[in-house]
Design a protein around this motif. Sequence first.
Motif, PDB file in Angstrom:
ATOM      1  N   PHE A   1       0.813  -1.219   0.000  1.00 31.29           N
ATOM      2  CA  PHE A   1       0.000   0.000   0.000  1.00 31.29           C
ATOM      3  C   PHE A   1       0.847   1.270   0.000  1.00 31.29           C
ATOM      4  O   PHE A   1       0.359   2.335  -0.326  1.00 31.29           O
ATOM      5  N   ASP A   2       2.101   1.175   0.408  1.00 33.69           N
ATOM      6  CA  ASP A   2       2.979   2.344   0.509  1.00 33.69           C
ATOM      7  C   ASP A   2       4.388   1.916   0.105  1.00 33.69           C
ATOM      8  O   ASP A   2       4.899   0.924   0.628  1.00 33.69           O
ATOM      9  N   THR A   3       5.031   2.651  -0.789  1.00 31.43           N
ATOM     10  CA  THR A   3       6.338   2.279  -1.317  1.00 31.43           C
ATOM     11  C   THR A   3       7.402   2.153  -0.223  1.00 31.43           C
ATOM     12  O   THR A   3       8.355   1.398  -0.390  1.00 31.43           O
ATOM     13  N   ARG A   4       7.247   2.862   0.875  1.00 27.70           N
ATOM     14  CA  ARG A   4       8.240   2.782   1.961  1.00 27.70           C
ATOM     15  C   ARG A   4       8.304   1.387   2.568  1.00 27.70           C
ATOM     16  O   ARG A   4       9.295   1.007   3.179  1.00 27.70           O
TER      17      ARG A   4
ATOM     18  N   ASN B   1       1.169   0.408  -4.799  1.00 29.48           N
ATOM     19  CA  ASN B   1       0.624   1.750  -4.912  1.00 29.48           C
ATOM     20  C   ASN B   1       1.805   2.687  -5.138  1.00 29.48           C
ATOM     21  O   ASN B   1       2.595   2.919  -4.231  1.00 29.48           O
ATOM     22  N   ALA B   2       1.951   3.183  -6.371  1.00 34.19           N
ATOM     23  CA  ALA B   2       3.059   4.073  -6.702  1.00 34.19           C
ATOM     24  C   ALA B   2       2.604   5.067  -7.759  1.00 34.19           C
ATOM     25  O   ALA B   2       1.721   4.768  -8.559  1.00 34.19           O
TER      26      ALA B   2
ATOM     27  N   TYR C   1       1.474  -1.946 -10.933  1.00 37.13           N
ATOM     28  CA  TYR C   1       1.451  -0.683 -10.196  1.00 37.13           C
ATOM     29  C   TYR C   1       0.253   0.160 -10.588  1.00 37.13           C
ATOM     30  O   TYR C   1      -0.247   0.105 -11.703  1.00 37.13           O
TER      31      TYR C   1
ATOM     32  N   ASN D   1      -1.596   4.133  -9.155  1.00 36.05           N
ATOM     33  CA  ASN D   1      -1.551   5.266  -8.237  1.00 36.05           C
ATOM     34  C   ASN D   1      -2.860   5.264  -7.440  1.00 36.05           C
ATOM     35  O   ASN D   1      -3.808   5.975  -7.752  1.00 36.05           O
TER      36      ASN D   1
ATOM     37  N   TYR E   1      -3.476   6.235  -4.384  1.00 38.27           N
ATOM     38  CA  TYR E   1      -3.781   7.463  -3.635  1.00 38.27           C
ATOM     39  C   TYR E   1      -4.584   8.421  -4.503  1.00 38.27           C
ATOM     40  O   TYR E   1      -5.592   8.981  -4.071  1.00 38.27           O
TER      41      TYR E   1
END
Length: 119
Positions: A10-13, A31-32, A51, A53, A55
């Motif tokens: 859910f988050d690239t981090r 999610n990127a 991939y 986006n 968000y």
Amino acid sequence: MERPDISVVFDTRLLSVFNIPQITKNYIVINAMSIDDVKQSISKFSGKVVYVNAYEISTKHLGKPIVNTTMLGALLKILDLVDIETVKELVLETFGKKLGKSNVDALEEAYKVAEVVVL
């Protein structure tokens, strides 16, 4: 050690925090903003990357970056287990008419625009 066939990020981090590229066998659904944003983090991954986006899509349809159903749409792009129409019906049942419609719209858009790439 068991390794998942598919990881949904859910988050690239989270890619580096959990060593997702090293532990995942076949697919990373992420999610990127673009594939370029994550190429370096997943350069050693030998599977396919999906991939989207999420968000942006969820904010557009739900007014907030709540990405659950949006990411589900991207995941459905590679899953043959269930039909997208069935999932849309379940989302409508779960969230009700108004919120359900917004979530279905986010799910559908993610399904349509999610890109599957091999690095």
